[in-house]
Design a protein around this motif. Structure first.
Motif, PDB file in Angstrom:
ATOM      1  N   VAL A 329       0.841  -1.204   0.000  1.00 24.89           N
ATOM      2  CA  VAL A 329       0.000   0.000   0.000  1.00 24.89           C
ATOM      3  C   VAL A 329       0.874   1.251   0.000  1.00 24.89           C
ATOM      4  N   CYS A 330       1.918   1.238   0.790  1.00 30.47           N
ATOM      5  CA  CYS A 330       2.837   2.372   0.784  1.00 30.47           C
ATOM      6  C   CYS A 330       3.493   2.529  -0.586  1.00 30.47           C
ATOM      7  N   GLY A 331       3.766   1.398  -1.246  1.00 31.53           N
ATOM      8  CA  GLY A 331       4.328   1.459  -2.587  1.00 31.53           C
ATOM      9  C   GLY A 331       3.390   2.145  -3.560  1.00 31.53           C
ATOM     10  N   MET A 332       2.096   1.903  -3.427  1.00 32.29           N
ATOM     11  CA  MET A 332       1.110   2.580  -4.283  1.00 32.29           C
ATOM     12  C   MET A 332       1.180   4.089  -4.097  1.00 32.29           C
ATOM     13  N   ALA A 333       1.089   4.513  -2.840  1.00 30.17           N
ATOM     14  CA  ALA A 333       0.997   5.945  -2.541  1.00 30.17           C
ATOM     15  C   ALA A 333       2.271   6.678  -2.937  1.00 30.17           C
ATOM     16  N   ILE A 334       3.428   6.071  -2.710  1.00 38.04           N
ATOM     17  CA  ILE A 334       4.694   6.713  -3.071  1.00 38.04           C
ATOM     18  C   ILE A 334       4.847   6.762  -4.581  1.00 38.04           C
ATOM     19  N   ASP A 335       4.426   5.698  -5.272  1.00 35.97           N
ATOM     20  CA  ASP A 335       4.519   5.666  -6.730  1.00 35.97           C
ATOM     21  C   ASP A 335       3.634   6.753  -7.352  1.00 35.97           C
ATOM     22  N   GLU A 337       3.212   9.528  -5.993  1.00 40.85           N
ATOM     23  CA  GLU A 337       3.788  10.770  -5.471  1.00 40.85           C
ATOM     24  C   GLU A 337       2.819  11.508  -4.559  1.00 40.85           C
ATOM     25  N   LYS A 338       1.989  10.743  -3.898  1.00 36.59           N
ATOM     26  CA  LYS A 338       1.064  11.318  -2.921  1.00 36.59           C
ATOM     27  C   LYS A 338       1.758  11.525  -1.567  1.00 36.59           C
ATOM     28  N   ILE A 339       2.705  10.624  -1.270  1.00 36.19           N
ATOM     29  CA  ILE A 339       3.398  10.692   0.013  1.00 36.19           C
ATOM     30  C   ILE A 339       4.867  10.330  -0.196  1.00 36.19           C
TER      31      ILE A 339
END
Length: 588
Positions: A329-335, A337-339
């Motif tokens: 899930v963190c990979g999604m958000a970082i990809d 560029e949200k977080i």
């Protein structure tokens, strides 16, 4: 006699008179046999001649049928009655591990059978079968007393036992060539290798999946036999040789496999779990170095095997992954560029997900400011719900597809479960929030591992697989690799996973001298009345040397009252074995 009776009727007995009604004529019955003598219309000789002629015609016709019209068919029937055939079983190909160790091979043996018609002493024959083969006395007595000329006694008997039995030289006890599977490492990797049936065909595992490669072509032998079923010395003999199957080399490392099986057996016992599974993968190639579930079984004795113990649960079962899923899930958000790892969130003590209130494991009653790295370090459920909101439902569904979740991983193994992944149209008010911390979604361990190779391998997922080569030819799996997130996004997730092990919930997974990136998971198992306390899926996924990852280990313990802490000891034991076997050097 008829003449004499006629004369007696003419003269009559003394004192009597032969009287007939007026106008009645004498009508004598026709004697077809003597009609020629009495001048009747049919000649006796003609009748006899006709009968003889008809018989002669029938005999000649039958002879012509035997020798001319259906000669070949009758010869074939005769041959079948006096010829005994037997299958010459082809040897299955040998299965090797990545280092050339033999995991499964074929050995010559025999099927023992009897021809009761040749047995001279039934008691002697039965006693020999019991003493050498260890079969039941009652069965031995029955089989040697049969009415036929062929009956199996025991299949796949070792050559040593056959030799002992042959030395007794008992007429009627015979041997049929056969081939059986042998396992130099005993039950090691039983669920991976699978089982082979009496017909020398694979019925489960890789034996079944690669049966077309491992199975050769059986041959056949025919020998001429006498009336009692015994072979005729110097009689006809016809043989079609068998063609053996092809060999395969697996990615399995026998030493790592042994460590994994021993560690999982102990972990299940110590944690009170119902089942335990482990899988070790090279995330850069997808090579499966070890895979096992406990309890397991012995492939050389299928009579004692339970069906559920033959399953390789890392492939066949699906679970809610729990907090291990937070890395994806963190990979999604970082990809997106949200977080970033340093993005701050105001994380409340609890959040409402649908109609359920979600808390963190520490049960705090106050709001905290946390970075994404801190959310991962603490494995905060409430914090991950906030991360999920940043992603949004539409993008969340798209990234699940990018990770390949809900579809088969491509592993070369039968019976893969694809889990339960909701379509975007099926999301409800709790879907996004619950999936953000690994609930409300079910995936097989092999699916999760494939997705996580994308985190360890710079955003490129590798397909987990067992086969390295077949019939001497290497198999290239690189074409199945697929990018899921950017290299930079993957690097940042790995950095947070290193923090989890260095100073977070995964600290018990540290190994001196090595950097470990990992993520813990504790998911409550769902029952009929909802999630059940003290019935957890405890897990841990970690890989070593993140700059050059060569071993990723995923541990699951199903049905334990404990948290992810019970997954740490088997992880360390297995990872140490992988470090040793693969020659992974410690950090500089």
């Amino acid at each position: 006699m008829n003449n004499r009776m006629h004369r007696e009727n003419e003269n009559g007995p003394r004192g009597t008179t032969d009287r007939r009604p007026r106008g009645q004529r004498d009508i004598a019955p026709t004697d077809f046999i003597r009609s020629g003598v009495d001048g009747e219309s049919f000649s006796r000789r003609a009748v006899l001649g006709g009968l003889f002629g008809a018989a002669l015609v029938l005999g000649v016709g039958k002879l012509v049928d035997y020798q001319v019209v259906n000669r070949d068919a009758y010869l074939e029937q005769a041959d079948m009655r006096r010829r005994i055939g037997a299958t010459l079983f082809a040897k299955r190909g040998t299965i090797y591990d990545r280092n050339g160790n033999v995991l499964a091979a074929s050995a010559e043996c025999s099927n023992v059978y009897v021809n009761p018609q040749r047995i001279e002493s039934r008691k002697k024959a039965a006693r020999a079968l019991v003493d050498v083969l260890g079969i039941d006395r009652k069965f031995a007595a029955e089989v040697v007393s049969g009415e036929g000329t062929f009956a199996y006694v025991k299949r796949l008997v070792d050559r040593e036992d056959c030799d002992r039995l042959a030395e007794k030289d008992i007429a009627g006890i015979e041997f049929e060539p056969a081939v059986k599977r042998v396992y130099p490492y005993g039950p090691l990797a039983a669920q991976v290798l699978g089982a082979v049936g009496f017909d020398n065909k694979g019925i489960s595992g890789l034996e079944g999946y690669y049966d077309d490669i491992l199975t050769g072509s059986d041959g056949y032998v025919e020998r001429e036999s006498g009336a009692g079923g015994s072979f005729i010395a110097g009689g006809d003999y016809e043989k079609t040789p068998a063609t053996d199957g092809g060999d395969i080399v697996l990615s399995i490392d026998a030493d790592i496999q042994q460590a994994a099986e021993e560690a999982m057996a102990k972990a299940v016992e110590d944690s009170g779990a119902k089942y335990g599974s482990a899988i070790v993968v090279d995330p850069t190639t997808g090579d499966i170095l070890a895979a096992c579930s406990y309890p397991t079984y012995d492939p050389s004795d299928l009579s004692t095997a339970r069906a559920e113990d033959m399953n390789l649960r890392v492939v066949t079962d699906a679970y809610e992954p729990g907090s291990v899923f937070k890395a994806l899930v963190c990979g999604m958000a970082i990809d997106m560029e949200k977080i970033s790892p340093d993005t701050e969130f105001s994380v409340p003590a609890s959040v409402l997900v649908g109609s359920d209130r979600v808390y963190d494991v520490d049960k705090r009653d106050y709001t905290m400011t946390m970075t994404t790295r801190e959310i991962m370090r603490r494995s905060s459920n409430t914090g991950m719900v906030l991360v999920g909101k940043e992603i949004g439902a539409d993008s969340f569904a798209k990234y699940l597809k990018k990770y390949g979740l809900g579809t088969k991983s491509g592993v070369d193994f039968p019976g893969e479960s694809t889990g339960i992944i909701r379509k975007r149209s099926e999301y409800d008010g709790s879907s996004l929030g619950s999936m953000s911390f690994g609930q409300g979604i079910a995936v097989s361990p092999i699916e999760l591992v494939r997705a996580m190779t994308g985190i360890a391998n710079g955003g490129i997922m590798s397909t987990p697989h067992f086969l390295l080569s077949k019939k001497g030819e290497e198999v290239d799996w690189s074409s199945s690799q697929k990018r899921c997130i950017s290299e930079e996004a993957a690097r940042q997730v790995v950095s947070m996973m290193e923090t989890v092990v260095a100073e977070g919930t995964g600290s018990a997974g540290q190994i001196d001298g090595y950097t470990i990136a990992g993520k813990t998971g504790t998911a409550e198992r769902a029952g009929e009345g909802g999630y059940e306390e003290l019935n957890n899926m405890a897990s841990f996924l970690g890989f070593t040397s993140p700059d050059n990852p060569r071993a990723m280990v995923y541990i699951t313990l199903d049905g334990t009252a404990y948290t992810s802490s019970v997954a740490m000891p088997p992880f360390k034991e297995i990872m140490r074995a992988a470090i040793s076997s693969l020659g992974i050097k410690p950090d500089a």
